[in-house]
Scaffold this motif. Structure first.
Motif, PDB file in Angstrom:
ATOM      1  N   LEU A   1     -10.687  28.978  17.894  1.00  0.00           N
ATOM      2  CA  LEU A   1      -9.271  29.311  18.153  1.00  0.00           C
ATOM      3  C   LEU A   1      -9.149  30.769  18.600  1.00  0.00           C
ATOM      4  N   ILE A   2      -9.924  31.642  17.960  1.00  0.00           N
ATOM      5  CA  ILE A   2      -9.881  33.070  18.327  1.00  0.00           C
ATOM      6  C   ILE A   2     -10.335  33.240  19.781  1.00  0.00           C
ATOM      7  N   ASP A   3     -11.409  32.555  20.159  1.00  0.00           N
ATOM      8  CA  ASP A   3     -11.911  32.666  21.540  1.00  0.00           C
ATOM      9  C   ASP A   3     -10.832  32.247  22.537  1.00  0.00           C
ATOM     10  N   ARG A   4     -10.133  31.144  22.220  1.00  0.00           N
ATOM     11  CA  ARG A   4      -9.103  30.655  23.149  1.00  0.00           C
ATOM     12  C   ARG A   4      -7.953  31.641  23.265  1.00  0.00           C
ATOM     13  N   CYS A   5      -7.542  32.203  22.129  1.00  0.00           N
ATOM     14  CA  CYS A   5      -6.468  33.201  22.160  1.00  0.00           C
ATOM     15  C   CYS A   5      -6.885  34.402  23.010  1.00  0.00           C
ATOM     16  N   LEU A   6      -8.122  34.847  22.794  1.00  0.00           N
ATOM     17  CA  LEU A   6      -8.535  36.086  23.479  1.00  0.00           C
ATOM     18  C   LEU A   6      -8.728  35.868  24.984  1.00  0.00           C
ATOM     19  N   GLU A   7      -9.005  34.619  25.390  1.00  0.00           N
ATOM     20  CA  GLU A   7      -9.033  34.329  26.843  1.00  0.00           C
ATOM     21  C   GLU A   7      -7.691  34.708  27.459  1.00  0.00           C
ATOM     22  N   THR A   8      -6.613  34.326  26.764  1.00  0.00           N
ATOM     23  CA  THR A   8      -5.262  34.651  27.257  1.00  0.00           C
ATOM     24  C   THR A   8      -5.049  36.166  27.241  1.00  0.00           C
ATOM     25  N   THR A   9      -5.541  36.808  26.190  1.00  0.00           N
ATOM     26  CA  THR A   9      -5.350  38.265  26.106  1.00  0.00           C
ATOM     27  C   THR A   9      -6.057  38.962  27.271  1.00  0.00           C
ATOM     28  N   TYR A  10      -7.296  38.529  27.576  1.00  0.00           N
ATOM     29  CA  TYR A  10      -8.007  39.190  28.681  1.00  0.00           C
ATOM     30  C   TYR A  10      -7.351  38.872  30.034  1.00  0.00           C
ATOM     31  N   LYS A  11      -6.690  37.710  30.125  1.00  0.00           N
ATOM     32  CA  LYS A  11      -6.029  37.343  31.383  1.00  0.00           C
ATOM     33  C   LYS A  11      -4.671  38.057  31.544  1.00  0.00           C
ATOM     34  N   CYS A  12      -3.885  38.088  30.471  1.00  0.00           N
ATOM     35  CA  CYS A  12      -2.480  38.521  30.587  1.00  0.00           C
ATOM     36  C   CYS A  12      -2.205  39.897  29.967  1.00  0.00           C
ATOM     37  N   GLY A  13      -3.112  40.392  29.144  1.00  0.00           N
ATOM     38  CA  GLY A  13      -2.804  41.616  28.403  1.00  0.00           C
ATOM     39  C   GLY A  13      -2.984  42.877  29.224  1.00  0.00           C
ATOM     40  N   GLY A  14      -2.348  43.952  28.766  1.00  0.00           N
ATOM     41  CA  GLY A  14      -2.597  45.280  29.323  1.00  0.00           C
ATOM     42  C   GLY A  14      -3.780  45.913  28.592  1.00  0.00           C
TER      43      GLY A  14
ATOM     44  N   ALA B   1      -5.495  37.429  15.437  1.00  0.00           N
ATOM     45  CA  ALA B   1      -5.653  38.187  14.184  1.00  0.00           C
ATOM     46  C   ALA B   1      -5.313  37.308  12.979  1.00  0.00           C
ATOM     47  N   VAL B   2      -4.308  36.440  13.149  1.00  0.00           N
ATOM     48  CA  VAL B   2      -3.974  35.512  12.050  1.00  0.00           C
ATOM     49  C   VAL B   2      -5.168  34.583  11.802  1.00  0.00           C
ATOM     50  N   HIS B   3      -5.751  34.045  12.890  1.00  0.00           N
ATOM     51  CA  HIS B   3      -6.926  33.169  12.720  1.00  0.00           C
ATOM     52  C   HIS B   3      -8.072  33.946  12.057  1.00  0.00           C
ATOM     53  N   ALA B   4      -8.204  35.217  12.409  1.00  0.00           N
ATOM     54  CA  ALA B   4      -9.298  36.023  11.851  1.00  0.00           C
ATOM     55  C   ALA B   4      -9.137  36.197  10.338  1.00  0.00           C
ATOM     56  N   THR B   5      -7.882  36.405   9.881  1.00  0.00           N
ATOM     57  CA  THR B   5      -7.702  36.561   8.423  1.00  0.00           C
ATOM     58  C   THR B   5      -8.016  35.239   7.721  1.00  0.00           C
ATOM     59  N   ARG B   6      -7.712  34.110   8.411  1.00  0.00           N
ATOM     60  CA  ARG B   6      -8.015  32.797   7.802  1.00  0.00           C
ATOM     61  C   ARG B   6      -9.525  32.535   7.809  1.00  0.00           C
ATOM     62  N   TYR B   7     -10.195  32.988   8.872  1.00  0.00           N
ATOM     63  CA  TYR B   7     -11.658  32.840   8.929  1.00  0.00           C
ATOM     64  C   TYR B   7     -12.314  33.636   7.799  1.00  0.00           C
TER      65      TYR B   7
ATOM     66  N   ASN C   1       4.803  39.468  26.498  1.00  0.00           N
ATOM     67  CA  ASN C   1       3.496  39.495  27.147  1.00  0.00           C
ATOM     68  C   ASN C   1       2.595  38.527  26.392  1.00  0.00           C
ATOM     69  N   ARG C   2       2.060  37.521  27.084  1.00  0.00           N
ATOM     70  CA  ARG C   2       1.263  36.496  26.395  1.00  0.00           C
ATOM     71  C   ARG C   2      -0.039  37.063  25.847  1.00  0.00           C
ATOM     72  N   GLY C   3      -0.519  38.121  26.486  1.00  0.00           N
ATOM     73  CA  GLY C   3      -1.733  38.769  25.982  1.00  0.00           C
ATOM     74  C   GLY C   3      -1.493  39.372  24.608  1.00  0.00           C
ATOM     75  N   LEU C   4      -0.274  39.901  24.415  1.00  0.00           N
ATOM     76  CA  LEU C   4       0.093  40.485  23.113  1.00  0.00           C
ATOM     77  C   LEU C   4       0.221  39.393  22.055  1.00  0.00           C
ATOM     78  N   THR C   5       1.004  38.347  22.370  1.00  0.00           N
ATOM     79  CA  THR C   5       1.204  37.307  21.348  1.00  0.00           C
ATOM     80  C   THR C   5      -0.122  36.624  21.018  1.00  0.00           C
ATOM     81  N   ALA C   6      -1.000  36.496  22.026  1.00  0.00           N
ATOM     82  CA  ALA C   6      -2.282  35.818  21.786  1.00  0.00           C
ATOM     83  C   ALA C   6      -3.195  36.660  20.890  1.00  0.00           C
ATOM     84  N   VAL C   7      -3.183  37.978  21.045  1.00  0.00           N
ATOM     85  CA  VAL C   7      -4.084  38.790  20.215  1.00  0.00           C
ATOM     86  C   VAL C   7      -3.564  38.833  18.766  1.00  0.00           C
TER      87      VAL C   7
END
Ligand SMILES: Cc1cc2nc3c(=O)[nH]c(=O)nc-3n(C[C@H](O)[C@H](O)[C@H](O)COP(=O)(O)O)c2cc1C
Length: 207
Positions: free
Chosen positions: A166-179, A149-155, A139-145
């Protein structure tokens, strides 16, 4: 236990993102990448985390395989609840595992090397537990979130605002594809980012 047997427990060639549980008296959980290459397995733990201190002291831990985004995000920013853990005996020690993981593998550290920023260790699998497990499609929403989280630890570490994009872009995918669980995990992550921003910018919100 042979390294080749790790395939059965979901720890395959390459880097497997698992939740590492450690600490005999006060169990702790955090996402960590296990590096499996040429039939050997390694970890790199950066200084400053509870995981680093526990593994340095005990030289034993469990790698828990799960696709639950909430377990990943909660354990990145704070600890899990006591009821999320159970214990497994190993040589008169009691090793914390995650109750709701698909599998858990107990490792001991063999060769430990310390650098200024991190410790690396070759790790040896000692035993494994497989729980009830249902197959799950990618699930791309899962891999994106998880990527967010990896970007968040680096931030948190660097304060570099590029990670926020980068976090915003990942979370766009999560809101689109995630459960729902992926979306709930994204909410927790965004709240944590707000908290981190206050510290990164000396108490000011950077927005
Ligand atoms: C998917 C993922 C993989 C991570 N891999 C590592 C790693 O291999 N080594 C490490 O030191 N930190 C890694 N981290 C960061 C730690 O999980 C993070 O610093 C965490 O807050 C440590 O928690 P603790 O203080 O409870 O141990 C990773 C984070 C994520 C989200």
């Amino acid at each position: 236990m042979e390294v080749s047997e790790l395939d059965k427990y979901g720890i395959c060639d390459g880097i497997s993102e698992i939740i590492l549980t450690s600490g005999m008296k006060n169990p702790n959980a955090a996402p960590i990448g296990l590096i499996r290459k040429d039939n050997r397995v390694f970890i790199r733990l950066y200084r400053g985390s509870t995981t680093y201190e526990n593994v340095k002291q005990d030289e034993v831990f469990a790698a828990n395989v799960t696709c639950d985004p909430l377990l990943f995000i909660k354990s990145t920013f704070s600890n899990l609840e006591d009821e999320d853990f159970k214990y497994h005996p190993l040589n008169s020690k009691s090793i914390p595992l995650l109750k709701n993981s698909a599998t858990s593998v107990i490792f001991i550290c063999d060769e430990i090397k310390h650098t200024k920023q991190a410790m690396t260790a070759e790790i040896i699998p000692m035993g494994a537990v497989a729980n009830d497990y249902l197959p799950r499609a990618i699930n791309r929403g899962l891999t994106a979130v998880i990527e967010a989280a990896v970007h968040a630890t680096r931030y948190k570490l660097t304060g570099n605002n590029e990670f926020l994009d980068l976090i915003d872009r990942c979370l766009e995918t999560t809101y689109k594809c995630g459960g729902q669980r992926e979306k709930d995990a994204a909410e927790i992550l965004l709240n944590e980012i707000d908290e981190i921003k206050k510290h990164v910018d000396g108490g000011k919100d950077t927005e």
